[in-house]
Motif scaffolding. Structure first.
Motif, short mmCIF file in Angstrom:
data_model
loop_
_atom_site.label_atom_id
_atom_site.label_comp_id
_atom_site.label_asym_id
_atom_site.label_seq_id
_atom_site.Cartn_x
_atom_site.Cartn_y
_atom_site.Cartn_z
N VAL A 177 1.09 -0.86 -0.09
CA VAL A 177 -0.12 0.05 0.48
C VAL A 177 0.55 0.99 0.04
N HIS A 178 1.66 1.22 1.32
CA HIS A 178 2.75 2.61 1.07
C HIS A 178 3.90 2.35 -0.29
N ALA A 179 3.65 1.26 -1.24
CA ALA A 179 4.64 1.34 -2.04
C ALA A 179 6.20 1.48 -1.37
N ARG A 180 6.41 0.94 -0.35
CA ARG A 180 8.01 1.21 0.88
C ARG A 180 9.28 -0.89 -0.69
N ASP A 181 9.73 -0.19 -0.08
CA ASP A 181 11.31 -1.03 -1.02
C ASP A 181 11.15 -2.50 0.04
N PRO A 182 10.78 -3.22 -1.62
CA PRO A 182 10.32 -4.70 -0.50
C PRO A 182 11.66 -5.05 0.45
N GLN A 183 13.31 -4.92 0.16
CA GLN A 183 13.62 -5.09 1.47
C GLN A 183 13.27 -4.88 2.38
N THR A 184 12.94 -2.70 2.59
CA THR A 184 12.99 -2.54 3.52
C THR A 184 11.76 -3.80 4.98
N THR A 185 10.40 -3.65 3.82
CA THR A 185 9.38 -4.23 4.04
C THR A 185 9.78 -5.77 5.26
N ALA A 186 11.08 -6.34 4.29
CA ALA A 186 11.30 -7.68 4.93
C ALA A 186 11.65 -7.63 6.01
N THR A 187 12.32 -6.69 6.30
CA THR A 187 13.69 -6.62 7.27
C THR A 187 12.88 -6.57 8.65
N LEU A 188 11.79 -5.40 8.17
CA LEU A 188 11.03 -5.02 9.76
C LEU A 188 9.56 -6.20 10.05
N VAL A 189 8.80 -7.09 8.30
CA VAL A 189 8.69 -8.10 9.05
C VAL A 189 8.56 -9.41 9.26
N ASN A 190 10.36 -9.49 9.15
CA ASN A 190 11.04 -10.44 10.07
C ASN A 190 10.99 -10.05 11.59
N GLN A 191 11.34 -8.57 11.80
CA GLN A 191 11.59 -8.06 13.02
C GLN A 191 10.24 -8.44 14.15
N VAL A 192 9.06 -7.81 13.14
CA VAL A 192 8.25 -8.26 14.19
C VAL A 192 7.59 -9.23 14.72
N LEU A 193 7.88 -10.23 13.14
CA LEU A 193 7.64 -11.51 13.49
C LEU A 193 8.46 -12.22 14.67
N MET A 194 9.90 -11.68 14.60
CA MET A 194 10.43 -12.84 15.77
C MET A 194 9.74 -11.79 17.39
N MET A 195 9.49 -10.79 17.26
CA MET A 195 9.40 -10.49 18.59
C MET A 195 8.08 -10.99 18.83
N THR A 196 7.24 -10.78 18.30
CA THR A 196 6.07 -11.19 18.73
C THR A 196 5.90 -13.24 18.63
N LEU A 197 6.90 -13.94 18.72
CA LEU A 197 7.43 -14.98 18.31
C LEU A 197 6.54 -16.12 17.04
N LEU A 198 6.35 -15.24 16.66
CA LEU A 198 5.42 -15.79 14.98
C LEU A 198 6.11 -16.42 14.38
N THR A 199 7.63 -16.46 13.81
CA THR A 199 8.15 -17.14 13.09
C THR A 199 8.18 -18.28 12.90
N GLY A 200 8.68 -19.23 11.60
CA GLY A 200 8.18 -20.77 12.01
C GLY A 200 7.07 -21.02 11.14
N ARG A 201 6.12 -19.69 11.61
CA ARG A 201 4.43 -20.01 11.27
C ARG A 201 4.37 -19.71 10.01
N ASN A 202 5.01 -19.17 9.16
CA ASN A 202 5.25 -17.96 8.63
C ASN A 202 3.41 -18.49 7.03
N ASP A 203 3.81 -19.80 7.02
CA ASP A 203 2.54 -19.55 5.33
C ASP A 203 1.40 -20.14 5.95
N ALA A 204 0.68 -19.81 7.04
CA ALA A 204 -0.47 -20.20 7.92
C ALA A 204 -1.58 -19.31 7.69
#
Lengths: 407, 381
Positions: free
Chosen positions: A102-129
């Motif tokens: 939506v915000h046309a952010r560059d994909p690399q930045t988005t991926a880093t941020l997404v990874n960061q928040v998923l780690m924080m909330t202990l969701l890593t590992g369930r990415n494709d659920a």
């Protein structure tokens, strides 16, 4: 910059007044908590700020500009409400990174941020659920991640009970992560967060607004709200308390020197002494307790008037028998019940005031070895430092009963 | 004098495809207030339903007062039931709600009036006897539920999330009332919840279940002080977990082991558990058992016996005031984090980034073999 101001905002639904004359200011980069019991008007207040409700009267300003008549879309705020509204056809990563598109952010930045928040909330590992495969708590975490990333211009995030559906352990650790995230250099968010959990509020907030029955009762830092509650309701809402009704003995010469400083040199106590005055009150034929009264109220209360003294259960102290050196603010009692609660031991102590029996709650950290010497039926003295006795004008018996949920 | 016993009880559903309860044995004494707790799907509700007679065990026995109760329906098991959603009859008055169960049991008028009065008095609702339940909020409705359950004279109370529908603040007050009432009436109570804090506050004994199995059973104190596995340590209270390995073994010295964490080395006396050199281990310790000292603290100045205190250095990241407590977030050299909790009036003048000496009494440190899947052990489901 986000600076939000509500001026004299009132909202009614048919004949029910949900919010009455609300004026608050939320500062840029502030973590602001709206705290109150079920039905106090917290969510309505959030919806007014988000632009999902229109006030009946009063104005709402964003950075000094009147947005009262602007729609939610025009206000450009990230929010997460209790029903998570995830996209069912997208997996976790797609849901969370949606805002990047939506915000046309560059994909690399988005991926880093997404990874960061998923780690924080202990969701890593369930990415494709997909959402339908997730528990309520997991959905809540995904929604939280998504709202954290959906902030391009305003950096204002509105959270309605964001940790409610989570298990105790995760809720505790997420509180801290949420605050760290909000304060991180990359994000520097302004957050308005609604909760009914006072521990959560104190843990994350810069400032807390306590709301009850559609009115703001007090706004302040966790420290101010806890040590200088404005009324019985605020005092009660922040922790388990004891209350005594007494007679103000203002003009009499106190039987003991209440103006001397307590032995405790705690910073806290000197702070309390700055904006309050000590006041002895008579709670029975022979018992005088002293507590502190806000300076501004001193002239309003007259000698002989009924006052209310509140002491938090964890500010009460307890010793076996009659061994207290300083017999002030102390009273003898008998332990009725003793219960291990994990971090604390909780005691119910029976005392007699004016021939009437009263149960006092005392909690002490379980790491203090002294609790091992007290048992049920032990004769004990309970006492408290006068700096931690909070005195209020007597609000009337019905108010006390209602606030303390005695019925 | 009711005692309740489960002997090797197993329960399967769907012709054995779903194992809900896996061979558990439990003894509940007369007058005990027992909690069944565990994450969703752990088998706690199924266990409760078997005690109540709402389900029959696939294998094993349920004994009440030593008698096998197989085939005895719930209403003949001398139990009172309290549910999360109250199940109060709206069209009956408070008085009628309480007397209904007594009438169904065919008691005479005198007995019904006496018992209903007593039960309503116990929960302070007698003055509302002729009102309809709609005047009550949730706490009042649950009090009525309790009155109805105790009026029948049942000596056993079966409760499924009885505080689950109350506002959190109200439930914190009400839970003490509930315990006091059960103890004063001398009832045997079994209470199911997913709320750990509630179980610590009320229970005489807690039974922790996970995946149909009984993980640990004991008083709140026993479980809190001596959890026998990582899940229990994590489930009750707030616990730090740090990974490390066994660096040295001292065979003659009380099974002493020397372990290395990310940075510090600790000597730990383990209690009969066997570890080998280089074993990966997890140490667990409670937030409140972590003591903090400034770096220049003079340990010789106090009388305290420091030999049993494990001391090491960590960096204070940040601290937070939470009313009754203060929380300190700490960082080890390798980036591992842990937390210390102190009473709210704890005096200190620590600043973020400051080096602190950390003290943990060796009795407060629990050592576990590192499980294959630590994330599973630490997840609360």
């Amino acid at each position: 910059m986000v600076n939000i101001e509500l001026k004299n905002v009132t909202k009614t639904f048919r004949k029910f007044t949900a919010l009455e004359d609300i004026s608050i200011e939320i500062r840029d980069k502030e973590y602001f908590i709206i705290l109150g019991p079920t039905g106090a008007g917290k969510t309505t207040l959030l919806k007014l700020i988000a632009g999902l409700h229109k006030p009946d009267s009063g104005n709402i300003f964003f950075d000094g500009k009147d947005v009262t008549n602007k729609t939610a879309g025009e206000r450009n705020i990230g929010f997460m409400f209790e029903n998570y509204a995830l996209f069912p056809h997208m997996n976790i990563v797609e849901n969370v990174s949606y805002s990047g598109r939506v915000h046309a952010r560059d994909p690399q930045t988005t991926a880093t941020l997404v990874n960061q928040v998923l780690m924080m909330t202990l969701l890593t590992g369930r990415n494709d659920a997909y959402p339908e495969e997730l528990s309520g708590g997991m959905k809540q975490r995904v929604a939280l991640c998504r709202s954290l990333l959906n902030l391009e211009q305003t950096k204002l995030l509105i959270l309605d009970e964001p940790l409610k559906a989570l298990d105790a352990g995760l809720r505790m650790s997420l509180r801290r992560e949420l605050r760290l995230m909000a304060k991180s250099k990359e994000l520097e968010l302004t957050i308005i967060h609604v909760t009914n959990d006072e521990q959560e509020a104190m843990m994350v907030a810069d400032r807390i607004a306590v709301i009850d029955q559609g009115r703001i009762v007090q706004v302040g830092t966790p420290h101010e709200i806890y040590y200088h509650p404005k009324n019985l309701f605020v005092a009660y809402f922040m922790s388990e308390i004891n209350h005594f009704i007494g007679i103000c003995t203002k003009s009499e010469k106190p039987t003991w020197d209440i103006f001397s400083k307590s032995k405790q040199s705690d910073k806290l106590y000197s702070e309390i002494q700055e904006d309050s005055v000590p006041l002895p009150i008579n709670i029975g034929f022979d018992a005088t307790f002293a507590g502190y009264l806000n300076k501004s109220l001193y002239d309003e209360i007259e000698h002989g008037e009924k006052v209310l003294l509140v002491v938090r259960a964890n500010h009460m102290k307890i010793r076996l028998g009659n061994r207290v050196y300083d017999k002030k603010n102390a009273i003898l009692g008998k332990i009725l019940r003793r219960k291990f609660m994990g971090v604390f031991y909780r005691f119910e102590v029976l005392i007699k005031i004016k021939q009437q029996e009263k149960v006092i709650i005392v909690t002490i950290p379980a790491t203090y070895e002294i609790h091992k010497t007290f048992f049920e039926n032990s004769e004990v003295t309970i006492y408290f430092p006068k700096e931690l006795g909070i005195i209020f004008k007597h609000p009337g018996e019905d108010v006390i009963t209602e606030v303390l949920k005695l019925e | 004098m009711p005692t309740i016993e489960l002997v090797n009880v197993t329960k399967t559903f769907n012709e054995g495809k779903v194992l809900a309860v896996d061979n558990i044995s439990v003894r509940i004494e007369h007058g005990e207030y027992v909690f069944l707790i565990g994450p969703t799907g752990c088998g706690k509700t199924t266990t409760l339903r078997m005690i109540a007679g709402l389900e029959e065990p696939t294998k094993g026995k349920v004994l009440i007062d030593g008698k096998d109760v197989k085939g005895i329906p719930p209403e003949d098991r001398d139990m009172g039931f309290i549910f999360q959603h109250f199940e109060i009859f709206d069209h009956l008055t408070v008085w009628e709600n309480v007397t209904f169960g007594l009438e169904m049991r065919g008691y005479d008028d005198d007995h019904i009036v006496k018992e209903a009065e007593k039960a309503l008095k116990t929960v302070d609702l007698l003055q509302y006897a002729d009102e309809y339940p709609s005047i009550f909020g949730n706490p009042g409705l649950q009090k009525l539920g309790i009155a109805r359950a105790i009026a029948t004279g049942a000596k056993i109370l079966i409760m499924d999330e009885p505080l689950g529908s109350l506002d959190p603040k109200v439930s914190k007050v009400f839970r003490h009332e509930l315990r006091n009432l059960v103890k004063d009436l001398g009832l045997t109570a079994i209470h199911v919840t997913h709320n750990q804090e509630e179980s610590m506050a009320i229970a005489d004994k807690i039974i922790i279940m996970r995946g149909g199995k009984l993980l640990q059973m004991g008083s709140p104190y026993e479980l809190y002080e001596n959890p026998n596995n990582i899940f229990v340590a994590n489930f009750l209270g707030e616990t730090n977990f740090l990974q490390g390995f066994v660096l040295k073994l001292f065979e003659n010295e009380d099974m002493k082991i020397n372990i290395r964490l990310g940075g510090p080395e600790l000597n730990i006396y383990n209690f009969g558990k066997k570890f080998s050199l280089n074993d990966n281990i997890i140490i667990a310790f409670r937030y409140e058992d972590v003591y903090l000292f400034p770096e220049d603290y003079n340990f010789k100045s106090s009388q305290y016996d420091w030999s049993k205190m494990q001391l090491f250095v960590a960096i204070l990241e940040v601290s937070r005031f939470v009313g009754a407590t203060k929380r300190f977030y700490l960082l080890l050299d390798n980036g591992d984090k842990f937390v210390s909790v102190k009473p709210g009036n704890f005096e200190e003048s620590f600043t973020s980034g400051q080096k602190l000496v950390i003290g943990i009494h060796q009795d407060d440190i629990h050592v576990f073999k590192a499980p294959k899947d630590i994330l599973y052990e630490l997840s609360l489901s």
